[in-house]
Design an enzyme around this catalytic site. Structure first.
Site, PDB file in Angstrom:
ATOM      1  N   SER A 302       0.969  -1.107   0.046  1.00  0.00           N
ATOM      2  CA  SER A 302      -0.090   0.145   0.058  1.00  0.00           C
ATOM      3  C   SER A 302       0.818   1.453   0.038  1.00  0.00           C
ATOM      4  O   SER A 302       1.669   1.589  -0.961  1.00  0.00           O
ATOM      5  CB  SER A 302      -0.821  -0.021   1.232  1.00  0.00           C
ATOM      6  OG  SER A 302      -2.001   0.820   1.072  1.00  0.00           O
ATOM      7  N   ASP A 313       9.995   4.783 -10.577  1.00  0.00           N
ATOM      8  CA  ASP A 313       9.787   5.175 -11.942  1.00  0.00           C
ATOM      9  C   ASP A 313      10.481   6.189 -12.121  1.00  0.00           C
ATOM     10  O   ASP A 313      10.812   6.754 -13.569  1.00  0.00           O
ATOM     11  CB  ASP A 313       8.510   5.555 -12.025  1.00  0.00           C
ATOM     12  CG  ASP A 313       7.378   4.343 -12.172  1.00  0.00           C
ATOM     13  OD1 ASP A 313       7.610   3.081 -12.039  1.00  0.00           O
ATOM     14  OD2 ASP A 313       6.266   4.278 -12.339  1.00  0.00           O
ATOM     15  N   LYS A 327      -0.977  -4.117  -3.238  1.00  0.00           N
ATOM     16  CA  LYS A 327      -1.974  -3.389  -2.941  1.00  0.00           C
ATOM     17  C   LYS A 327      -2.104  -1.965  -3.484  1.00  0.00           C
ATOM     18  O   LYS A 327      -1.504  -0.873  -3.037  1.00  0.00           O
ATOM     19  CB  LYS A 327      -2.284  -3.411  -1.231  1.00  0.00           C
ATOM     20  CG  LYS A 327      -3.545  -2.774  -0.962  1.00  0.00           C
ATOM     21  CD  LYS A 327      -3.653  -2.908   0.449  1.00  0.00           C
ATOM     22  CE  LYS A 327      -5.009  -2.205   0.808  1.00  0.00           C
ATOM     23  NZ  LYS A 327      -5.158  -0.552   0.709  1.00  0.00           N
TER      24      LYS A 327
END
Length: 399
Positions: A302, A313, A327
């Site tokens: 999460s 990224d 999640k």
């Protein structure tokens, strides 16, 4: 004819005057005309379902052999509605359950210190919280809790199962656990303690390398992380290791505060709701000026994955360890007027590159598997090969 027209006009005037007749209740819009109420066709369907529920309740009240508690009946009906969604993260909680939930994300509470979810019908460990009875007893990510004090908990609902595991400090609870690669269930006795949430710990390792451990994201994690960064600056740290292993997540606002310290201006993540509306959350200008790596594993979930996904990224730092939990859903937590409340999944989140990590997880830049803990071994006695690799990589970046 004139009288008929006057009658129609009178009726229309009555409708308009009863613009006081217009009222809203939970997005219900209705119009009262004498003893009639006009509502939309979609709201009529809701009324029909409500009438069905109330009809059944009246039937129970009239014919059920034993006395029935109306409050419990309605709570059960609402719980069933949330359970029917088939989403382990959407749940209705009565007043006591909501209070327990609130305590588990702030302050302290009595229990064993383990974050669980419902997976394939089983109460499944996401991660034990650091330095709690659950971790010390050897509970692991992926463990399926099938009994609590001999009572079956499979299929009874997450809230009921967690309530059974909580209790006063000093009392004991016995968990029956199914673990992958084990043919027989494990029986684990754990003494409950007051679980005090201190989510950030910092220290200086060798060669000026700082280490910050974030065990979960509670209401103060952002502030604690900033304090830890300020402290390591006074020690002239040359590199930083951020440990998000076994971090089950928590408040998104707090993980955003942490990510903002690690990233320059740009996207941290974005969310999308059922209507494809997107909201982008961004970091501001300015970030720490030393190289860093993040440790992750299958217990990183999460909010931890929001930080990890943004760092990966945007190539701000290295991810080391194993694939994360997966999640990628956002819940709204709402408290109702009577003290009860609910969690409801309202959005899916995506990494800056538009990657949906839900049920997939995030692959680290460098995979390093932790050493297996053998029967009878204590976790603290096992060599931390993931941390060793993180130190090795930071030393390269410093040079």
């Amino acid at each position: 004819m004139v009288k008929k027209r006057q009658l129609i006009l009178s009726v229309m005037a009555a409708i308009l005057i009863t613009a006081i007749l217009t009222f809203t209740f939970t997005n219900f819009i209705s119009l009262r005309l004498g003893d009639k109420v006009i509502i939309s066709s979609s709201d009529y369907e809701i009324v029909k379902e409500s009438r069905k529920l109330l009809t059944l309740k009246k039937y129970i009240d009239k014919y059920y052999l034993e006395p029935a508690d109306s409050g419990k009946l309605m709570d059960g009906a609402i719980k069933g509605m949330f359970q029917a969604l088939g989403d382990p993260y959407s749940v209705y909680m009565n007043e006591k359950e909501f209070k327990d939930f609130d305590e588990s994300t702030s302050g302290s509470y009595g229990g064993i210190g383990v974050i669980v979810t419902e997976k394939d019908g089983y109460v499944t460990v996401v991660a034990p919280i650091e330095d709690t009875p659950g971790e010390k007893a050897g509970l692991k990510t992926g463990d399926k809790i099938i009994k609590v004090d001999g009572a079956e908990v499979t299929g009874i609902g997450l809230d009921k199962a967690t309530t059974l595991m909580k209790g006063k400090k000093g009392t004991k609870v016995v968990l029956t656990v199914s673990r992958e690669n084990k043919t027989e269930p494990l029986v684990i006795e754990i003494k409950r303690e007051d679980i005090v949430l201190k989510t950030v710990k910092a220290e200086i390792l060798k060669d000026g390398i700082a280490y910050i451990r974030i065990s979960m994201f509670d209401q103060d994690t952002g502030k604690e992380f900033k304090r830890a960064l300020a402290d390591i600056k006074t020690h002239d740290a040359k590199g930083l290791i951020i440990d998000l292993r076994q971090n089950p997540g928590g408040f998104v606002t707090q993980c955003v505060e942490v990510a903002d310290e690690l990233l320059d201006k740009g996207t941290i993540f974005y969310t999308e709701d059922k209507n494809k509306n997107q909201i982008v959350t961004s970091s501001k200008d300015g970030k720490i000026d030393i190289p860093f790596v993040i440790l992750v594993d299958e217990g990183s979930a999460s909010a931890s994955e929001i930080v990890s996904g943004a760092v990966k990224d945007r190539k701000a730092g290295l991810l080391i360890g194993t694939k994360t939990f997966g999640k990628g859903l956002v819940q709204s937590v709402e408290k109702l007027g009577d003290g009860s409340g609910f969690k409801l999944t309202i959005q899916k989140y995506y990494t800056p590159n538009g990657i949906d990590i839900n049920k997939v997880g995030i692959e680290p830049d460098i995979e390093v598997k932790a050493l297996e803990i053998k029967e009878g071994q204590r976790p603290e006695g096992i060599k931390d090969v993931q941390l060793d690799r993180a130190i090795e990589e930071i030393q390269k970046l410093i040079k």
